[in-house]
Design a protein around this motif. Structure first.
Motif, PDB file in Angstrom:
ATOM      1  N   TRP A  37       7.855   5.017   5.286  1.00 29.94           N
ATOM      2  CA  TRP A  37       7.000   5.474   6.390  1.00 29.94           C
ATOM      3  C   TRP A  37       5.532   5.118   6.164  1.00 29.94           C
ATOM      4  N   PHE A  38       5.152   4.731   4.899  1.00 30.92           N
ATOM      5  CA  PHE A  38       3.773   4.302   4.651  1.00 30.92           C
ATOM      6  C   PHE A  38       3.653   3.202   3.588  1.00 30.92           C
ATOM      7  N   VAL A  39       4.777   2.636   3.134  1.00 33.29           N
ATOM      8  CA  VAL A  39       4.759   1.549   2.154  1.00 33.29           C
ATOM      9  C   VAL A  39       5.708   0.452   2.631  1.00 33.29           C
ATOM     10  N   THR A  40       5.248  -0.814   2.610  1.00 34.49           N
ATOM     11  CA  THR A  40       6.106  -1.925   3.017  1.00 34.49           C
ATOM     12  C   THR A  40       7.170  -2.184   1.953  1.00 34.49           C
ATOM     13  N   LYS A  41       8.153  -2.979   2.286  1.00 33.66           N
ATOM     14  CA  LYS A  41       9.190  -3.340   1.316  1.00 33.66           C
ATOM     15  C   LYS A  41       8.613  -4.129   0.131  1.00 33.66           C
ATOM     16  N   ASP A  42       7.433  -4.718   0.324  1.00 32.80           N
ATOM     17  CA  ASP A  42       6.746  -5.438  -0.753  1.00 32.80           C
ATOM     18  C   ASP A  42       5.882  -4.519  -1.606  1.00 32.80           C
ATOM     19  N   GLY A  43       5.883  -3.218  -1.285  1.00 32.00           N
ATOM     20  CA  GLY A  43       5.117  -2.258  -2.073  1.00 32.00           C
ATOM     21  C   GLY A  43       3.671  -2.085  -1.651  1.00 32.00           C
ATOM     22  N   GLU A  44       3.306  -2.625  -0.505  1.00 29.56           N
ATOM     23  CA  GLU A  44       1.931  -2.496  -0.010  1.00 29.56           C
ATOM     24  C   GLU A  44       1.794  -1.239   0.852  1.00 29.56           C
ATOM     25  N   PHE A  45       0.737  -0.476   0.603  1.00 28.83           N
ATOM     26  CA  PHE A  45       0.478   0.716   1.406  1.00 28.83           C
ATOM     27  C   PHE A  45      -0.107   0.310   2.747  1.00 28.83           C
ATOM     28  N   PHE A  46       0.235   1.068   3.804  1.00 31.08           N
ATOM     29  CA  PHE A  46      -0.351   0.849   5.115  1.00 31.08           C
ATOM     30  C   PHE A  46      -0.539   2.203   5.788  1.00 31.08           C
ATOM     31  N   ARG A  47      -1.428   2.254   6.742  1.00 28.69           N
ATOM     32  CA  ARG A  47      -1.628   3.488   7.510  1.00 28.69           C
ATOM     33  C   ARG A  47      -0.775   3.406   8.765  1.00 28.69           C
ATOM     34  N   PRO A  48       0.271   4.261   8.854  1.00 23.27           N
ATOM     35  CA  PRO A  48       1.095   4.243  10.050  1.00 23.27           C
ATOM     36  C   PRO A  48       0.294   4.671  11.285  1.00 23.27           C
ATOM     37  N   ALA A  49       0.763   4.293  12.432  1.00 23.59           N
ATOM     38  CA  ALA A  49       0.123   4.710  13.679  1.00 23.59           C
ATOM     39  C   ALA A  49       0.487   6.168  13.976  1.00 23.59           C
ATOM     40  N   GLY A  50      -0.293   6.781  14.822  1.00 19.86           N
ATOM     41  CA  GLY A  50       0.025   8.112  15.338  1.00 19.86           C
ATOM     42  C   GLY A  50      -0.049   9.226  14.308  1.00 19.86           C
ATOM     43  N   PRO A  51       0.779  10.248  14.498  1.00 19.61           N
ATOM     44  CA  PRO A  51       0.729  11.439  13.645  1.00 19.61           C
ATOM     45  C   PRO A  51       0.998  11.160  12.163  1.00 19.61           C
ATOM     46  N   ALA A  52       1.856  10.200  11.859  1.00 22.57           N
ATOM     47  CA  ALA A  52       2.127   9.876  10.450  1.00 22.57           C
ATOM     48  C   ALA A  52       0.864   9.324   9.780  1.00 22.57           C
TER      49      ALA A  52
END
Length: 195
Positions: A37-52
């Motif tokens: 829900w906040f990490v790609t399959k490559d292990g990179e963190f990302f900020r999800p859209a919306g409430p998450a």
């Protein structure tokens, strides 16, 4: 006033780590599934859209981290900076740290108990919350009455094995639901512990 919050992604059957969790395989087999829900399959963190994404912002706004020794050692103390912004990390432990911790001035090992570690983390956090990591540490904090809330990110998967979040509790613990945010990737439930 600072609030201590356990932030944990967990399978529906209660696992926070998959089978074969250890230093050579932190989080165990399929651990990444709990964090998609906040990490790609490559292990990179990302900020999800919306409430998450707002939940992730909440995590990153905490003023201190309190994490168990096993957790911090498996990830080499997050390189000494969990948030990437100079947030102190407190580690309750019965023994002094290894020599590598000298490289991380933001990491403090506290050997006089979980209550002392939490008090130091809250004092350091000021009016911001304390992020808590680690199953054993969370259970000890609950037992000592120093964990205030749980933020569980319940992932729609059954692991069937691994490390459970609440294997050993001192007694029954009553919770109050504070907030529920449902997203396609996870149901994010925040509980207040009734002391």
């Amino acid at each position: 006033m600072s609030v201590s919050v356990l932030y944990m992604s967990m399978s529906v059957d209660g696992y926070i780590a998959g089978p074969n969790d250890g230093p050579g395989n932190p989080g165990g087999d399929a651990f990444g599934r709990l964090h998609e829900w906040f990490v790609t399959k490559d292990g990179e963190f990302f900020r999800p859209a919306g409430p998450a994404g707002e939940l992730l912002d909440e995590v990153m706004a905490t003023g201190a981290v309190l994490a168990g020794r096993r957790t911090v050692e498996q990830v080499d103390h997050w390189g000494g900076d969990h948030h990437g912004r100079g947030v102190p990390i407190f580690v309750p432990s019965h023994r002094p740290p290894g020599p590598s911790v000298a490289n991380y001035p933001l990491v403090t090992y506290v050997t006089d108990g979980i209550a002392s570690a939490m008090a130091q983390a809250k004092a350091s956090a000021g009016d911001r919350d304390v992020l808590v990591h680690g199953a054993y540490t969370a259970q000890r904090a609950i037992g000592a009455g120093v964990l205030d809330e749980l933020q569980i990110h319940q992932i729609p998967v059954l692991f069937g094995g691994g490390r459970r979040l609440f294997d050993v509790l001192p007694s029954r613990v009553e919770l109050e639901i504070v907030r529920v945010i449902d997203t396609p990737e996870a149901t994010h439930i925040r509980y207040r512990i009734r002391h």
